[in-house]
Design an enzyme around this catalytic site. Structure first.
Site, short mmCIF file in Angstrom:
data_model
loop_
_atom_site.label_atom_id
_atom_site.label_comp_id
_atom_site.label_asym_id
_atom_site.label_seq_id
_atom_site.Cartn_x
_atom_site.Cartn_y
_atom_site.Cartn_z
CG HIS A 309 29.52 19.35 23.49
ND1 HIS A 309 28.45 18.48 23.29
CD2 HIS A 309 29.03 20.34 24.29
CE1 HIS A 309 27.38 18.92 23.94
NE2 HIS A 309 27.71 20.06 24.55
CB CYS A 327 27.18 23.41 24.70
SG CYS A 327 27.89 23.32 26.35
#
Length: 379
Positions: A309, A327
């Site tokens: 992301h 992430c």
């Protein structure tokens, strides 16, 4: 008083005359029964019959003049009479818990008629179990996408359910089903699907006994396509996220992976798939004290909590330092570029991390070795 002999002889003659007119002549055999013999599968009077079992009527030493199978409402079951007229077979599945009756007539080689008559009853399930299949019709997915069949209730007889499943690929692959729980069985090839392959899934589950009185509710099918072969190479020590497409590198994005010295923040090693894409994702991690963090162009690749992301706020670390909470952080522009290019089912290969992912979070199909995967089949 004595009767004259003439009267007695007359009465005896009358009795003999009546006897000869009303009975079978002495010494004559009974008429032979018709030679045509009708047989049923299942047998007449059978109960607990599977609605998908072969339903057939045959005749020996003769042929059918007419034959019909009807349900309790009088509706005829579709069927096919053989060209020689000696057999008839149902061509449609029957209903659960229904009575069916045979009728018609067979003509024997001796010219005599024999009736077609009998009945049977199909099984009444204690419960019918619904199933779903993914990917669905007309989907285009990545080369690592597994096929997943999920059931509303636990399946006891997994072998029976698995035997009802089949996969055909326009480019043949070696593959296997694996039970990930009592309610889910997945199929994956040994290696990634070949790019641009068309896949057909058939789940002939109607009438299948799952055990404990449960049966399949309906058959399922799915036709979908594998897209181009796009693979993310996420080597955490390089601080880059490389995108390979059809064997060629098409992008290398400066990235920040999970903090290397905190196992709770690692981006764990493993082969994952893009399982969800959201233009905006709200993220929470109470353990590390953040709530309602808004990030854009988020591609989830594990239900453990990992995404690719945008994190523009972490721009100074991209390409230099791994400091995320697990992430893969990219710039806003790079995150959008990757997001727009990704298909569900694209593989994400994470290497070089200090820890590995346990095979317990969806989707972990590719974390298992091929031998581990095959061992989960019920067949």
């Amino acid at each position: 008083m004595r009767l004259p002999w003439r009267v007695l002889l007359g009465a005896l003659a009358a009795v003999l005359l009546i006897s000869s007119c009303s009975g079978q002549p002495q010494g004559q055999p009974e008429p032979a029964p018709p030679v045509a013999a009708v047989h049923f599968e299942p047998g007449a009077g059978a109960g607990e019959v599977s609605p998908t079992a072969p339903i057939k009527a045959t005749v020996d030493q003769g042929r059918f003049e007419s034959v019909q199978l009807t349900n309790a409402d009088g509706k005829a079951v579709a069927g096919q009479l053989s060209p020689d007229g000696k057999s008839w077979q149902a061509t449609e599945a029957l209903g659960y818990g229904k009575d069916y009756t045979w009728s018609g007539q067979a003509s024997g080689a001796d010219g005599k008629k024999a009736p077609v008559q009998g009945s049977f009853r199909t099984v009444q399930p204690k419960k019918t179990v619904r199933a779903t299949v993914n990917p669905t019709d007309d989907a285009q997915v990545g080369v690592a996408m597994p096929i997943s069949v999920k059931f509303d209730e636990p399946v006891k007889d997994k072998a029976a359910a698995e035997r009802a499943l089949s996969v055909q690929a326009s480019t043949p692959v070696e593959g296997s089903w694996a039970w990930l729980s009592d309610k889910q069985v997945d199929y994956r090839p040994k290696e990634y699907w070949p790019a641009n392959t068309h896949v057909t899934v058939k789940a002939d589950l109607y009438g299948v006994s799952y055990g404990n009185g449960s049966y399949g509710l309906a058959d399922l099918t799915s036709d979908f396509d594998i897209g181009r072969a796009q693979i993310v190479k996420a080597a955490v020590g390089t601080h880059q996220m490389v995108v390979m497409r059809d064997g060629k590198q098409v992008a290398s994005y400066p990235a920040s992976y999970g903090e290397e010295y905190d196992p709770g923040r690692n981006t764990p090693n493993g082969t994952y798939i893009v399982m969800q894409k959201n233009p905006v994702e709200i993220m929470d991690n109470p353990r590390y004290g953040y709530h309602d963090v808004r990030k854009t162009f988020a591609a989830r690749f594990s239900n453990h909590g990992e995404f690719i992301h945008e994190n523009q706020e972490n721009a100074a670390a991209l390409g230099k330092v791994n400091n995320s909470h697990g992430c893969v952080n990219l710039s806003a522009a790079d995150a959008k570029a990757y997001y727009d290019s990704a298909l569900l089912g694209d593989p994400v290969e994470v290497t070089g991390s200090a820890s590995a992912m346990e095979p317990r979070y969806d989707v972990y199909d590719w974390i298992l070795t091929w031998d581990q995967w095959k061992a989960k089949s019920a067949l």
